[in-house]
Design an enzyme around this catalytic site. Structure first.
Site, mmCIF file in Angstrom:
data_model
loop_
_atom_site.group_PDB
_atom_site.id
_atom_site.type_symbol
_atom_site.label_atom_id
_atom_site.label_comp_id
_atom_site.label_asym_id
_atom_site.label_seq_id
_atom_site.Cartn_x
_atom_site.Cartn_y
_atom_site.Cartn_z
ATOM 1 N N ASP A 151 -1.653 -0.342 5.974
ATOM 2 C CA ASP A 151 -2.010 0.267 7.258
ATOM 3 C C ASP A 151 -3.491 0.175 7.587
ATOM 4 O O ASP A 151 -3.893 0.485 8.709
ATOM 5 C CB ASP A 151 -1.634 1.757 7.230
ATOM 6 C CG ASP A 151 -2.538 2.539 6.268
ATOM 7 O OD1 ASP A 151 -2.433 2.299 5.038
ATOM 8 O OD2 ASP A 151 -3.369 3.341 6.725
ATOM 9 N N LYS A 170 -8.979 -2.569 -3.269
ATOM 10 C CA LYS A 170 -8.889 -3.356 -2.038
ATOM 11 C C LYS A 170 -10.067 -3.052 -1.113
ATOM 12 O O LYS A 170 -10.429 -1.882 -0.980
ATOM 13 C CB LYS A 170 -7.575 -3.025 -1.315
ATOM 14 C CG LYS A 170 -6.320 -3.349 -2.103
ATOM 15 C CD LYS A 170 -5.060 -2.796 -1.435
ATOM 16 C CE LYS A 170 -5.022 -1.282 -1.457
ATOM 17 N NZ LYS A 170 -3.789 -0.719 -0.885
ATOM 18 N N ASP A 218 -0.608 5.123 0.714
ATOM 19 C CA ASP A 218 -1.112 6.098 1.679
ATOM 20 C C ASP A 218 -1.237 5.472 3.062
ATOM 21 O O ASP A 218 -1.982 4.505 3.256
ATOM 22 C CB ASP A 218 -2.478 6.638 1.246
ATOM 23 C CG ASP A 218 -2.426 7.357 -0.087
ATOM 24 O OD1 ASP A 218 -1.488 8.147 -0.268
ATOM 25 O OD2 ASP A 218 -3.308 7.136 -0.932
ATOM 26 N N ASP A 268 0.851 -1.188 0.000
ATOM 27 C CA ASP A 268 0.000 0.000 0.000
ATOM 28 C C ASP A 268 0.892 1.245 0.000
ATOM 29 O O ASP A 268 2.097 1.159 0.290
ATOM 30 C CB ASP A 268 -0.896 -0.030 1.237
ATOM 31 C CG ASP A 268 -1.769 1.210 1.352
ATOM 32 O OD1 ASP A 268 -2.494 1.514 0.381
ATOM 33 O OD2 ASP A 268 -1.702 1.880 2.393
#
EC number: 3.1.3.-
Length: 263
Positions: free
Chosen positions: A206, A181, A11, A9
């Site tokens: 995250d 996702k 961000d 990922d």
């Protein structure tokens, strides 16, 4: 376990808005030094892969190839093309999504689109919602690029594409097909691009609701970093635990065949 490939990922994992996240740059450099394949899998549709590449290079001193970036825009184009159900689209989104779809052969149509594609749009207005609502009510397929409710930034958690999608669910009483996702659509596309088996890769992110659920739903090991959306206090109440949970990527010890950081 030593993984042959990493799905990453951006961000909240590599950076938070304009702020770098501890350990992220060094983590990517370790992958590069060890010649371990990696692919950034991002629900962000506001930027093209080249934009993402430039952002990583100029603002975070992270230098990667453009082909290592797989956005929800690319996954959306791949999916819509696979359906063979027309090429007319109306898009709520920014240039990364609009230009990405148009460059993939889709045609803009506000009156009779085959698909209404919805992503993050910081210039969202009521008329855009009206156009999308009417098109969906008239039979256009409702596509949501990603369900992210929020975007981790240095300011805090800002509204994400999921909040816009939720508005259209309410106005149309229809559920969208989600591409990003945790959908299997983007994950399958990412795995195919890497050319590896699911059992050989790990999903790093995250956000438990998107990144980690993407791994869990697709039988892929997961690494949750507590640097963005999901907080440390949330971990004990998660319905299915990530394969690994770390404060940040500097704690990762999985470069060796035997890894005892599993939690």
């Amino acid at each position: 376990m030593m993984y042959k490939g990493y799905l990453l990922d951006l961000d909240g994992t590599i950076y938070k808005g304009k702020e770098p996240i501890e350990g992220a740059k060094e983590f990517i450099e370790q992958l590069q030094e060890r010649n371990i394949p990696y692919l950034f899998v991002t629900n962000n549709t506001t930027k093209t892969p080249r934009d993402v590449q430039t952002n990583l290079s100029q603002h975070f001193d992270i230098h990667v190839k453009e082909e290592t970036i797989y956005t929800a825009t690319l996954a959306t184009a791949d999916y819509l093309n696979s359906l063979n159900k027309g090429n007319r689209v109306y898009v709520i989104g920014e240039s990364g999504l609009v230009d990405g779809l148009l460059s993939s052969g889709f045609i803009w149509d506000e009156e009779h689109p085959d698909f209404v594609v919805v992503g993050l749009d910081k210039k969202l207005n009521y008329q855009k919602l009206v156009t999308a609502t009417l098109a969906i009510q008239n039979g256009a397929m409702f596509i949501g690029t990603n369900p992210d409710k929020n975007i981790p930034t240095e300011q805090g958690l800002l509204p994400g594409a999921g909040s816009i999608i939720a508005s259209l669910i309410s106005s149309t009483n229809q559920q969208p097909i989600i591409i990003g996702k945790p959908s299997s659509v983007i994950m399958q596309g990412a795995i195919e691009r890497m050319g590896l088996e699911k059992s050989d890769v790990i999903m790093v992110g995250d956000n438990y609701e998107t990144d980690i659920q993407a791994g869990i739903h697709n039988q892929i090991d997961t690494l949750l970093v507590l640097t963005g959306f999901t907080q440390k206090d949330d971990v004990s109440s998660l319905p299915i635990a990530p394969t690994y949970t770390l404060n940040n990527l500097s704690e990762w010890g999985g470069w060796n065949a035997i890894n005892d950081t599993k939690k």
